[in-house]
Design a protein around this motif. Sequence first.
Motif, PDB file in Angstrom:
ATOM      1  N   ARG A 149       2.032  -3.474 -17.216  1.00  0.00           N
ATOM      2  CA  ARG A 149       2.372  -2.695 -16.019  1.00  0.00           C
ATOM      3  C   ARG A 149       1.158  -1.863 -15.610  1.00  0.00           C
ATOM      4  NH1 ARG A 149       7.242  -1.216 -13.855  1.00  0.00           N
ATOM      5  NH2 ARG A 149       8.225  -2.300 -15.585  1.00  0.00           N
ATOM      6  N   VAL A 150       0.663  -2.126 -14.395  1.00  0.00           N
ATOM      7  CA  VAL A 150      -0.429  -1.337 -13.816  1.00  0.00           C
ATOM      8  C   VAL A 150       0.209  -0.409 -12.783  1.00  0.00           C
ATOM      9  CG1 VAL A 150      -2.576  -1.390 -12.488  1.00  0.00           C
ATOM     10  CG2 VAL A 150      -2.122  -3.154 -14.200  1.00  0.00           C
ATOM     11  N   THR A 151       0.022   0.890 -12.968  1.00  0.00           N
ATOM     12  CA  THR A 151       0.665   1.888 -12.108  1.00  0.00           C
ATOM     13  C   THR A 151      -0.382   2.674 -11.346  1.00  0.00           C
ATOM     14  OG1 THR A 151       2.458   2.100 -13.702  1.00  0.00           O
ATOM     15  CG2 THR A 151       2.235   3.874 -12.110  1.00  0.00           C
ATOM     16  N   ASN A 152      -0.084   2.914 -10.065  1.00  0.00           N
ATOM     17  CA  ASN A 152      -0.965   3.698  -9.204  1.00  0.00           C
ATOM     18  C   ASN A 152      -0.235   4.965  -8.741  1.00  0.00           C
ATOM     19  OD1 ASN A 152      -2.717   4.761  -7.338  1.00  0.00           O
ATOM     20  ND2 ASN A 152      -2.393   3.177  -5.821  1.00  0.00           N
ATOM     21  N   PRO A 153      -0.548   6.128  -9.318  1.00  0.00           N
ATOM     22  CA  PRO A 153       0.086   7.373  -8.891  1.00  0.00           C
ATOM     23  C   PRO A 153      -0.674   8.045  -7.746  1.00  0.00           C
ATOM     24  CG  PRO A 153      -1.276   7.810 -10.784  1.00  0.00           C
ATOM     25  CD  PRO A 153      -1.375   6.321 -10.508  1.00  0.00           C
TER      26      PRO A 153
END
Length: 150
Positions: free
Chosen positions: A77-81
């Motif tokens: 999972r690659v997350t962009n906040p």
Amino acid sequence: MPPYIHLSSHGLTSYLISFLKFSDKNSKDPTMACKLLCLLILVTFVSQGYGCDRSNLTLKQSKTGNLYKDVTEWEVRVTNPCPCDFKNVKLTCTGFKSVLPIDKSVLSKSGKDCLLINGQSVGYKSDYVFRYVWATSFNFKILDATIACP
């Protein structure tokens, strides 16, 4: 996390300049103008996405609980906040293998690197997830990404 508010740096700049002129005429505190100018610079940088960089992207892996022929399935999972999108996200993938093939539009391997979703954007507050099947987890790391602010 508070919602992202898009500020027009031009409109904000005009407002703060007129406020500074008003403050200068009506204030005996010379540091007020300096404080407001610093605030203007900070807000301009933040509104343009300068508070974001590749280190904002996170990558986590976990077992899904599924098995394929007694081999573990892993979820990445690659997350962009960050309030900006990231495109051309590249991961380390030297020696990466999967029992089940991964579609090249999801993860395309080129030498030691892999490109995520054909270079398309990972948007604000979004996750990009892919899965692979291997006995152990692979040590993916984010190598590079291009910031794309509106």
